[in-house]
Write a protein that holds these residues in place. Structure first.
Motif, PDB file in Angstrom:
ATOM      1  N   ALA A   1       0.824  -1.220   0.000  1.00 41.19           N
ATOM      2  CA  ALA A   1       0.000   0.000   0.000  1.00 41.19           C
ATOM      3  C   ALA A   1       0.855   1.266   0.000  1.00 41.19           C
ATOM      4  O   ALA A   1       0.333   2.370   0.028  1.00 41.19           O
ATOM      5  N   GLY A   2       2.194   1.100   0.010  1.00 39.23           N
ATOM      6  CA  GLY A   2       3.090   2.247   0.002  1.00 39.23           C
ATOM      7  C   GLY A   2       3.395   2.818   1.375  1.00 39.23           C
ATOM      8  O   GLY A   2       3.988   3.882   1.490  1.00 39.23           O
ATOM      9  N   GLN A   3       2.999   2.111   2.426  1.00 39.37           N
ATOM     10  CA  GLN A   3       3.249   2.565   3.793  1.00 39.37           C
ATOM     11  C   GLN A   3       4.649   2.142   4.235  1.00 39.37           C
ATOM     12  O   GLN A   3       5.026   0.978   4.094  1.00 39.37           O
ATOM     13  N   ALA A   4       5.390   3.082   4.802  1.00 37.39           N
ATOM     14  CA  ALA A   4       6.753   2.799   5.254  1.00 37.39           C
ATOM     15  C   ALA A   4       6.762   2.243   6.672  1.00 37.39           C
ATOM     16  O   ALA A   4       5.947   2.629   7.511  1.00 37.39           O
ATOM     17  N   ILE A   5       7.698   1.340   6.922  1.00 40.43           N
ATOM     18  CA  ILE A   5       7.907   0.740   8.236  1.00 40.43           C
ATOM     19  C   ILE A   5       9.389   0.883   8.562  1.00 40.43           C
ATOM     20  O   ILE A   5      10.242   0.435   7.795  1.00 40.43           O
ATOM     21  N   ALA A   6       9.680   1.525   9.684  1.00 40.16           N
ATOM     22  CA  ALA A   6      11.065   1.738  10.113  1.00 40.16           C
ATOM     23  C   ALA A   6      11.449   0.667  11.128  1.00 40.16           C
ATOM     24  O   ALA A   6      10.683   0.382  12.052  1.00 40.16           O
ATOM     25  N   VAL A   7      12.626   0.094  10.956  1.00 34.81           N
ATOM     26  CA  VAL A   7      13.073  -0.988  11.842  1.00 34.81           C
ATOM     27  C   VAL A   7      14.455  -0.654  12.403  1.00 34.81           C
ATOM     28  O   VAL A   7      15.368  -0.297  11.660  1.00 34.81           O
TER      29      VAL A   7
END
Length: 87
Positions: free
Chosen positions: A27-33
């Motif tokens: 969906a184009g959502q970013a996830i920072a890890v």
């Protein structure tokens, strides 16, 4: 993350703003890890969670963030972490 269909980029290194991997879902959502390798008996403290929570959205526009470790978390981090979310 890539196995599960996300596009992942290794960001980690000097000046990474507390993010080691930045992933983007379908969906184009970013996830920072933030990845933390600990030695025997050491634990990840809540300071690490404060850092990524403060930079994930502001720097990387990531609506979600997480910290992964091969070890464990201090009591404060374990209690604080599940109750937070990026704004």
């Amino acid at each position: 993350m890539e196995r599960d269909g996300l596009k992942a980029e290794v960001i980690g290194g000097r000046g990474d703003q507390a993010v080691d991997v930045l992933a983007v879902d379908a969906a184009g959502q970013a996830i920072a890890v933030q990845c933390k390798h600990t030695t025997r008996g050491r634990k990840v403290d809540s300071r690490v969670l404060y850092q990524i929570n403060g930079t994930a959205d502001a720097v990387y526009k990531a609506r979600e963030s997480m910290v992964v470790t091969n070890g464990s978390f201090t009591r404060d981090a374990a209690e604080w972490g599940p109750n937070t979310a990026s704004s």
